[in-house]
Design an enzyme around this catalytic site. Structure first.
Site, PDB file in Angstrom:
ATOM      1  N   ARG A  20       2.572   2.634   9.273  1.00  0.00           N
ATOM      2  CA  ARG A  20       1.836   3.376  10.303  1.00  0.00           C
ATOM      3  C   ARG A  20       2.754   3.982  11.355  1.00  0.00           C
ATOM      4  NH1 ARG A  20      -3.687   1.787  10.127  1.00  0.00           N
ATOM      5  NH2 ARG A  20      -3.959   0.004   8.758  1.00  0.00           N
ATOM      6  N   HIS A  32       9.521  -3.418   3.393  1.00  0.00           N
ATOM      7  CA  HIS A  32       9.155  -3.670   1.996  1.00  0.00           C
ATOM      8  C   HIS A  32      10.397  -4.016   1.171  1.00  0.00           C
ATOM      9  CE1 HIS A  32       5.745  -0.859   3.211  1.00  0.00           C
ATOM     10  NE2 HIS A  32       5.096  -1.909   2.766  1.00  0.00           N
ATOM     11  N   GLN A  75     -10.232  -2.768   2.209  1.00  0.00           N
ATOM     12  CA  GLN A  75      -9.720  -3.489   3.374  1.00  0.00           C
ATOM     13  C   GLN A  75      -9.641  -2.610   4.617  1.00  0.00           C
ATOM     14  OE1 GLN A  75      -5.842  -4.380   1.397  1.00  0.00           O
ATOM     15  NE2 GLN A  75      -4.981  -4.068   3.443  1.00  0.00           N
ATOM     16  N   MET A 109       0.845  -1.200   0.000  1.00  0.00           N
ATOM     17  CA  MET A 109       0.000   0.000   0.000  1.00  0.00           C
ATOM     18  C   MET A 109       0.879   1.249   0.000  1.00  0.00           C
ATOM     19  SD  MET A 109      -3.395  -0.984   2.097  1.00  0.00           S
ATOM     20  CE  MET A 109      -2.721  -0.852   3.723  1.00  0.00           C
ATOM     21  N   HIS A 167       9.131   1.177   3.222  1.00  0.00           N
ATOM     22  CA  HIS A 167      10.186   1.238   4.241  1.00  0.00           C
ATOM     23  C   HIS A 167      11.071   0.005   4.090  1.00  0.00           C
ATOM     24  CE1 HIS A 167       7.735  -1.735   6.289  1.00  0.00           C
ATOM     25  NE2 HIS A 167       6.700  -0.905   6.286  1.00  0.00           N
ATOM     26  N   ASP A 178       2.395  -9.376   8.941  1.00  0.00           N
ATOM     27  CA  ASP A 178       0.935  -9.520   8.923  1.00  0.00           C
ATOM     28  C   ASP A 178       0.638 -11.024   8.886  1.00  0.00           C
ATOM     29  OD1 ASP A 178      -0.136  -6.592   8.431  1.00  0.00           O
ATOM     30  OD2 ASP A 178       1.661  -6.855   7.218  1.00  0.00           O
TER      31      ASP A 178
HETATM   32  P1  AMP Z   1       1.581  -2.864   3.493  1.00  0.00           P
HETATM   33  O1  AMP Z   1       2.160  -1.886   2.527  1.00  0.00           O
HETATM   34  O2  AMP Z   1       1.631  -2.436   4.916  1.00  0.00           O
HETATM   35  O3  AMP Z   1       0.238  -3.384   3.050  1.00  0.00           O
HETATM   36  O4  AMP Z   1       2.556  -4.114   3.450  1.00  0.00           O
HETATM   37  C1  AMP Z   1       2.893  -4.723   2.234  1.00  0.00           C
HETATM   38  C2  AMP Z   1       3.635  -5.984   2.531  1.00  0.00           C
HETATM   39  O5  AMP Z   1       4.807  -5.683   3.284  1.00  0.00           O
HETATM   40  C3  AMP Z   1       2.812  -6.988   3.363  1.00  0.00           C
HETATM   41  O6  AMP Z   1       3.020  -8.288   2.853  1.00  0.00           O
HETATM   42  C4  AMP Z   1       3.395  -6.816   4.740  1.00  0.00           C
HETATM   43  O7  AMP Z   1       3.274  -7.974   5.535  1.00  0.00           O
HETATM   44  C5  AMP Z   1       4.843  -6.525   4.427  1.00  0.00           C
HETATM   45  N1  AMP Z   1       5.506  -5.828   5.534  1.00  0.00           N
HETATM   46  C6  AMP Z   1       5.071  -4.724   6.189  1.00  0.00           C
HETATM   47  N2  AMP Z   1       5.917  -4.392   7.187  1.00  0.00           N
HETATM   48  C7  AMP Z   1       6.901  -5.324   7.182  1.00  0.00           C
HETATM   49  C8  AMP Z   1       8.068  -5.536   7.979  1.00  0.00           C
HETATM   50  N3  AMP Z   1       8.385  -4.746   8.987  1.00  0.00           N
HETATM   51  N4  AMP Z   1       8.858  -6.596   7.679  1.00  0.00           N
HETATM   52  C9  AMP Z   1       8.551  -7.413   6.643  1.00  0.00           C
HETATM   53  N5  AMP Z   1       7.459  -7.259   5.857  1.00  0.00           N
HETATM   54  C10 AMP Z   1       6.650  -6.244   6.127  1.00  0.00           C
END
Ligand code: AMP
Length: 299
Positions: free
Chosen positions: A195, A31, A62, A24, A28, A154
């Site tokens: 976040r 990712h 979501q 999304m 960081h 997650d």
């Molecule tokens: P998001 O952009 O928050 O929807 O996350 C995208 C993907 O990055 C999802 O598969 C998350 O589980 C993964 N993700 C988010 N934070 C971390 C982290 N600290 N370490 C590893 N993967 C992460």
């Protein structure tokens, strides 16, 4: 690196398949490890290298709270620069109409049990996993993904996606490999999250209790005592505990003797300024703790 927004451009870029990293945005170091894993997976393909596609889409379906969706951090230019540095081939940044065309029904389909039964994210974020399943199915279809990388951060989402993709495959859907990526943490142990940008200094300090609580639980052999320990540490730090549990790692139901378990936490961190004043954070680790931690600390 190409940045594509339309269905046709994405279809052309992924015509021989791709390795997808769904995000999304507000990228960081967490990712970045997903992208590195995707590159390794893409290079190991029989018959040549597949492109790595990072999708950046803040999926409205979501979010169970409109304010959460509104304050979710967005920075497409910085994200694209970050992707270019990491060797991404394609950034797919579709609008809502591309993912959910108004004239096309995008059904949710049957949700797997792990998306409905455990009483964790499924209970505290009603509708969340229906939105996740809907968007993941959609992104797989639009990108032609042969593999997709998801973070262990997650954890319930990872189990939901695995179960959904497997059920779809059995029904004749695409055979997509789901690649898990270990959680990346800040030096103090806080799991990286988009976040975290919404935390103020005091909130960030209090949020340090999340990883402390889960690490401490890893040394306690009784699930009930481990849960009490986590709740105690989190509450003492002034965090609003939604859940602090030890569960079966795959079903997220009750612990089954002899099967891997996971300690999982969700809390609200009160801050000045975020939408609604509370930032919701989640984290998890294997339980009980075994060997050196698998997670990476971002440098
Ligand atoms: P998001 O952009 O928050 O929807 O996350 C995208 C993907 O990055 C999802 O598969 C998350 O589980 C993964 N993700 C988010 N934070 C971390 C982290 N600290 N370490 C590893 N993967 C992460």
């Amino acid at each position: 690196m190409r940045v594509v927004t339309s269905r046709a451009e994405m279809a052309a870029a992924g015509r021989h398949g791709c390795v997808l990293v769904p995000t999304m945005g507000a990228l960081h170091a967490g990712h970045a490890t997903l992208i590195e894993l995707a590159r390794a997976r893409a290079g190991a393909c029989v018959g040549g290298t597949l492109p790595v596609v990072v999708s950046i889409f803040v999926n409205p379906s979501q979010f169970n709270e409109a304010t959460d969706f509104d304050v979710y951090p967005r920075d497409l230019d910085a994200d694209c620069a970050w992707c270019a540095r990491l060797g991404v081939d394609v950034v797919f940044a579709p609008g809502v109409d591309v993912v959910y065309p108004p004239d096309e029904d995008v059904p949710v389909g049957e949700l797997p049990a792990v998306a409905k039964g455990p009483g964790l994210e499924d209970s505290f974020r009603p509708g969340h996993f229906a939105g996740v399943c809907r968007v993941v199915r959609r992104l797989i279809a639009l990108t032609g993904a042969a593999a997709a990388v998801f973070g262990e951060k997650d954890w319930q989402q990872l189990q939901v996606v695995r179960a959904m993709v497997e059920a779809d495959r059995k029904r004749g859907g695409p055979d997509v490999e789901i690649v898990p990526a270990a959680t990346v943490r800040e030096a103090g142990g806080l799991a990286m999250s988009s976040r975290n940008r919404l935390l103020d200094a005091a909130g960030r300090r209090r949020a340090g209790a999340i990883s402390r609580a889960i690490r401490g639980a890893g040394a306690i052999r009784s699930p009930a005592q481990a849960e009490r320990h986590m709740a105690g540490v989190l509450e003492a730090a002034g965090l609003e505990v939604e859940y602090a549990v030890v569960r079966d790692a795959e079903t997220l139901g009750e612990v089954r003797p002899g099967f891997p378990c996971r300690a999982l936490v969700a809390v609200g961190v009160a801050v000045a300024g975020a939408g609604g004043g509370v930032v919701r954070l989640i984290d998890n680790r294997p339980w009980p703790a075994v060997g050196p931690a698998m997670e990476t600390i971002a440098g």
